[in-house]
Design a protein around this motif. Structure first.
Motif, PDB file in Angstrom:
ATOM      1  N   UNK A  16      -9.070  13.144 -18.272  1.00 38.68           N
ATOM      2  CA  UNK A  16      -8.817  12.725 -16.893  1.00 38.68           C
ATOM      3  C   UNK A  16      -8.380  13.583 -15.674  1.00 38.68           C
ATOM      4  N   UNK A  17      -6.875  14.379 -16.357  1.00 42.48           N
ATOM      5  CA  UNK A  17      -5.957  15.317 -15.693  1.00 42.48           C
ATOM      6  C   UNK A  17      -6.465  16.742 -15.707  1.00 42.48           C
ATOM      7  N   UNK A  18      -7.814  17.068 -16.863  1.00 39.39           N
ATOM      8  CA  UNK A  18      -7.438  18.566 -17.532  1.00 39.39           C
ATOM      9  C   UNK A  18      -9.244  18.348 -17.608  1.00 39.39           C
ATOM     10  N   UNK A  19     -10.133  17.484 -16.774  1.00 45.91           N
ATOM     11  CA  UNK A  19     -11.372  17.810 -17.134  1.00 45.91           C
ATOM     12  C   UNK A  19     -11.992  18.951 -18.208  1.00 45.91           C
ATOM     13  N   UNK A  20     -11.488  18.572 -19.394  1.00 47.77           N
ATOM     14  CA  UNK A  20     -11.879  19.126 -20.326  1.00 47.77           C
ATOM     15  C   UNK A  20     -12.478  17.979 -21.530  1.00 47.77           C
ATOM     16  N   UNK A  21     -13.521  18.140 -22.613  1.00 46.29           N
ATOM     17  CA  UNK A  21     -14.083  17.568 -22.922  1.00 46.29           C
ATOM     18  C   UNK A  21     -12.956  16.764 -24.176  1.00 46.29           C
ATOM     19  N   UNK A  22     -12.792  15.765 -23.926  1.00 49.15           N
ATOM     20  CA  UNK A  22     -11.929  15.017 -25.392  1.00 49.15           C
ATOM     21  C   UNK A  22     -12.968  14.373 -26.631  1.00 49.15           C
ATOM     22  N   UNK A  23     -13.700  14.348 -26.240  1.00 49.88           N
ATOM     23  CA  UNK A  23     -15.096  13.784 -27.182  1.00 49.88           C
ATOM     24  C   UNK A  23     -16.434  13.507 -26.353  1.00 49.88           C
ATOM     25  N   UNK A  24     -16.886  13.392 -28.084  1.00 48.07           N
ATOM     26  CA  UNK A  24     -18.986  13.807 -27.261  1.00 48.07           C
ATOM     27  C   UNK A  24     -19.516  12.074 -27.924  1.00 48.07           C
ATOM     28  N   UNK A  31     -16.805  12.636 -23.161  1.00 43.38           N
ATOM     29  CA  UNK A  31     -16.197  12.031 -22.859  1.00 43.38           C
ATOM     30  C   UNK A  31     -14.531  13.214 -22.122  1.00 43.38           C
ATOM     31  N   UNK A  32     -13.990  12.828 -20.384  1.00 40.19           N
ATOM     32  CA  UNK A  32     -13.420  14.071 -20.611  1.00 40.19           C
ATOM     33  C   UNK A  32     -12.023  13.306 -20.063  1.00 40.19           C
TER      34      UNK A  32
END
Length: 277
Positions: free
Chosen positions: A50-58, A47-48
């Protein structure tokens, strides 16, 4: 990680409840369980931000194959449960497999999304939700604060029980996500009462917004209303650049879908690191 204690927990259940005795094993692809000839293993989808394109969670997704290696639909797997107690057993076994696989790969601070079967919630005494799973998580090397529990609230008609379950989970440190909001009988009245930490919008809302101008107009307002309740919004089912642009412009903070990554046995961050190497 305490495999002996995990197996002891699952093996202590009466034979009349659990039709089979599970095994927990490890392969090159991670932890898996065997139950009655079926292999249970994990796939993870990020789950990414929106603005960094990095994962928030899995999010952990259950995968099941039969003795011939053929995939089995998850609904069909849980339908094999002989009763409510065995369904609770299988639900916990599945989440333990996910927890083991996540624990062995995750970096500090990463979050794990786990689905909780609706019938599981209905089978546990009010106020007791999360008590056993907190212990099992500890055996896997995780704490409740690292876990977000996904619940499809439209599957549960007993709002009082659902509210009590969520409060019980939260007291133990778990975060709560309402899944598939906008499908079935989901409604805002329930969100006001349940106060989840996150709300995952059903993919049908995005699909409709791509072809229906009215739905496209409503989507930003829906996201704003949920955010006003204090919940983060996850837009699911993002598969194209056009869909990505729409949900970002609509104000979604968190995104999930094939556009970013398909489910895989390794975490997205681990895959990215291996590709970089």
């Amino acid at each position: 990680m305490q495999l002996n204690r995990l197996l002891s927990y699952f093996n202590q259940w009466p034979v009349g409840v659990a039709q089979h005795r599970p095994t927990l094993s490890f392969s090159d692809h991670g932890a898996f369980a065997m139950y009655g000839g079926l292999r249970l293993y994990s796939a993870f989808q990020p789950i990414m931000h929106a603005h960094t394109g990095q994962p928030f969670a899995h999010e952990a997704l259950l995968r099941v194959t039969d003795h011939e290696g053929q995939p089995m639909a998850i609904d069909r797997f849980f339908a094999r449960a002989g009763g409510a107690e065995e369904l609770v057993y299988l639900d916990r076994l599945s989440r333990v497999v996910h927890a083991l696989n996540f624990s062995s790969q995750a970096d500090t601070g990463e979050l794990l999304f786990l689905n909780v079967h609706g019938r599981h919630l209905l089978s546990i005494a009010s106020g007791k939700h999360g008590t056993t799973f907190e212990t099992l998580l500890g055996y896997c090397g995780l704490q409740p604060e690292q876990v977000v529990l996904e619940i499809v609230e439209s599957e549960i008609e007993d709002l009082a029980l659902l509210d009590a379950a969520i409060n019980s989970y939260k007291r133990k440190g778990f975060r709560i996500a309402i899944d598939d909001f906008g499908a079935g009988h989901s409604n805002f009245d329930r969100l006001w009462q349940l106060t989840p930490d996150l709300v995952k919008l059903d993919r049908s809302l995005l699909t409709q917004s791509m072809v229906n101008p009215r739905a496209r107009t409503v989507l930003p307002g829906l996201i704003s209303m949920i955010a006003a309740l204090g919940a983060q919004v996850v837009c699911e089912g993002v598969e194209t650049e056009a869909q990505h642009q729409l949900v970002v412009q609509s104000g979604a903070a968190l995104l999930q879908g094939f556009y970013y990554a398909r489910p895989a046995v390794s975490l997205f961050s681990a895959r990215a690191a291996s590709h970089a190497a």
